[in-house]
Design an enzyme around this catalytic site. Structure first.
Site, PDB file in Angstrom:
ATOM      1  CD  GLU A 198      -3.207  -0.919   2.014  1.00 23.19           C
ATOM      2  OE1 GLU A 198      -3.178  -0.016   2.869  1.00 23.19           O
ATOM      3  OE2 GLU A 198      -4.174  -1.698   1.889  1.00 23.19           O
TER       4      GLU A 198
ATOM      5  CD  GLU B   4      -3.749  -5.826   3.832  1.00 24.44           C
ATOM      6  OE1 GLU B   4      -4.609  -5.038   4.287  1.00 24.44           O
ATOM      7  OE2 GLU B   4      -2.527  -5.624   3.905  1.00 24.44           O
TER       8      GLU B   4
HETATM    9  C1  BGP Z   1      -4.535  -2.040   5.224  1.00 23.13           C
HETATM   10  C2  BGP Z   1      -3.183  -2.420   5.755  1.00 23.13           C
HETATM   11  C3  BGP Z   1      -3.161  -3.507   6.786  1.00 23.13           C
HETATM   12  C4  BGP Z   1      -4.400  -3.605   7.640  1.00 23.13           C
HETATM   13  C5  BGP Z   1      -5.684  -3.271   6.924  1.00 23.13           C
HETATM   14  C6  BGP Z   1      -6.876  -3.073   7.836  1.00 23.13           C
HETATM   15  O1  BGP Z   1      -4.530  -0.695   4.850  1.00 23.13           O
HETATM   16  O2  BGP Z   1      -2.334  -2.838   4.714  1.00 23.13           O
HETATM   17  O3  BGP Z   1      -1.959  -3.409   7.471  1.00 23.13           O
HETATM   18  O4  BGP Z   1      -4.244  -3.094   8.890  1.00 23.13           O
HETATM   19  O5  BGP Z   1      -5.583  -2.124   6.112  1.00 23.13           O
HETATM   20  O6  BGP Z   1      -6.871  -1.784   8.352  1.00 23.13           O
HETATM   21  P1  BGP Z   1      -7.102  -1.453   9.865  1.00 23.13           P
HETATM   22  O7  BGP Z   1      -6.089  -2.241  10.615  1.00 23.13           O
HETATM   23  O8  BGP Z   1      -6.912   0.012   9.982  1.00 23.13           O
HETATM   24  O9  BGP Z   1      -8.490  -1.857  10.161  1.00 23.13           O
END
Ligand code: BGP
Length: 467
Positions: A165, A369
């Site tokens: 990201e 993800e």
């Molecule tokens: C993405 C990231 C992850 C993860 C996910 C969920 O942006 O790559 O590391 O954390 O989001 O987000 P959050 O943890 O803020 O709910």
């Protein structure tokens, strides 16, 4: 387009799950590990720090055994740069190499394919102190780090992801704790200079990977979302196009075609924020060719025409659009429901996103993800009935299958997350895993692992090849 009979997922489809080092490992300063920018960032009030997280560092054998029971064909995790190079460059920490060697070997012993992210937000703090990504020296530090990873793990790791990201780090650095150098004369120029350096670092890593490991595959891992116009007004449609360019295509056009996206470039030019490009940079970018595109998807985003300065309202959340004056401003989509954290839920948008990426780049895709953060409840008998997560995942998997029918090449799906971990800025009460970890925000309890209802559901789904 609807199909009477849907095609099955390919037999060798990589049913997987994801984590990242700083969110799952803990052991933040053990065995020679140096601090990263995330370790040094302020903890959001009311949430845990990341010193222990799920303590995967000490539980990895137990966790991998559970991943195998879950039926995972692949596990996507990241390597903490500061375990390998505590100072970001210089001397290698062999204890760090040992940990990842053990983890990779454990995965392979169970027949689980390792998919390695080289950098997931956790820039070494020592490099940040020398200017971080604003400093061109970080490009070479990353290239050296990637070389070390290929040398030590390339005999067993065939799938590499360069940077997780990058677009979110640039657009939402405050929310993710990755921002640096805001006290410069031209912050936007500095930000896009950092961006340029990251793109160059990624390109160098891709070139190196192909030189050193001809059989391995490597690709970028941005967060990509289809962008909807808030209405059919031409100005809103134009705003959506602007946003797609700045949020999505800037990153993938460079990774795949080795050139700056024209709309993003014009935007930077207008803002006096063009990056300095050194001689030879664009030749490296052009020489670097990804083998696939990995992308993270949580939801689509909706934007309207800009109405001025107030467009740039940061909510401190990476999934909510931060507007850009003159380009677009965030809007909500009345057709979508939202999760407990205000993130819109859009499975059909997932299919749209697949189609858009594939039409544009024609490279195989893997999702690294996708998932639902929620406050899970442990019942008296210890069960966790996360039907809402099952529903979210099932709806999204259905759309992958439709995308496959649309002719999109998809070779894997790694939802977030394999096991509960600490969220980027909302602590460990916001859970995503198939496996529950018994701890609270400030009470580490016994960190015991247990299987949620979604664990059994995903296990069945993998067993039946996604049917
Ligand atoms: C993405 C990231 C992850 C993860 C996910 C969920 O942006 O790559 O590391 O954390 O989001 O987000 P959050 O943890 O803020 O709910």
């Amino acid at each position: 387009m609807s199909y009477e009979k849907t095609e099955q997922f390919p037999k060798d489809f990589l049913w997987g799950a994801s984590t990242s080092a700083y969110q799952v490992e803990g052991a933040w300063d053990e065995d020679g590990k140096g601090p990263s920018v995330i370790d040094m960032a302020n903890v959001v009030a009311g949430t845990t720090d990341i010193k222990v997280t799920s303590d995967h560092y000490h539980h990895y054998k137990q966790d991998v055994k559970l991943f195998s029971e879950l039926g995972l064909k692949a596990y996507r995790f990241s390597i903490a740069w500061t375990r390998i190079y505590p100072q970001g460059d210089g001397e290698i920490n062999m204890k760090g190499i040992e940990f990842y060697n053990n983890l990779i070997n454990e995965l392979l012993a169970y027949g689980i394919v390792p998919i390695v992210t080289m950098y997931h937000f956790d820039l070494p703090y020592a490099l940040a102190e020398k200017g971080g990504w604003s400093n061109r020296a970080t490009v070479n530090a990353f290239a050296d780090f990637s070389k070390t990873l290929f040398e030590y793990f390339g005999d067993r790791v065939n799938y590499w992801l360069t940077i997780n990201e990058q677009n979110m780090m640039i657009l939402h650095g405050d929310a993710l704790g990755t921002s640096s150098c805001t006290d410069v004369e031209n912050p936007l120029q500095d930000l896009y200079q950092q961006n340029h350096h990251m793109l160059l670092a990624q390109a160098k890593a891709m070139v190196l990977c192909h030189e050193m490991l001809p059989a391995a595959k490597i690709g970028p891992a941005p967060n990509i979302s289809s962008i909807y116009p808030a209405s059919s007004k031409p100005e809103d449609v134009l705003a959506a196009n602007n946003c797609s360019a700045i949020r999505n295509w800037l990153y993938l056009d460079m990774a795949v075609y080795g050139r700056y996206n024209n709309i993003a470039w014009s935007f930077l030019k207008l803002r006096n924020a063009l990056p300095d490009i050194a001689d030879g940079d664009m030749a490296v970018m052009a020489a670097a060719k990804p083998d696939f595109i990995a992308f993270n998807y949580y939801s689509t985003q909706t934007v309207a025409a800009s109405t001025g300065k107030d467009d740039k309202n940061s909510t401190g959340d990476q999934q909510i659009v931060v507007g850009e004056e003159g380009m677009y401003k965030g809007a909500s989509n009345p057709n979508l429901s939202v999760n407990e954290f205000g993130w819109e839920i859009d499975p059909v948008g997932f299919r749209n996103t697949f189609r858009e990426i594939y039409e544009r780049y024609a490279l195989p895709l893997i999702v690294t993800e996708n998932g639902l953060g929620a406050f899970d409840k442990v019942e008296q008998d210890g069960s966790i009935n996360d039907d809402y997560r099952i529903e979210y995942l099932a709806q999204h998997i259905e759309q992958i299958q439709l995308a496959v029918n649309d002719g999109v090449e998809v070779f894997g799906y790694c939802p977030w997350s394999a096991i509960d971990l600490v969220s980027t800025h909302q602590g460990c009460s916001k859970r995503y895993g198939f496996i529950h970890v018994n701890r609270d925000e400030f009470d580490l309890k016994d960190l015991q692992r247990s299987k949620k209802k979604s664990f059994y559901w995903y296990q069945d789904l993998i067993n039946s090849q996604g049917c």
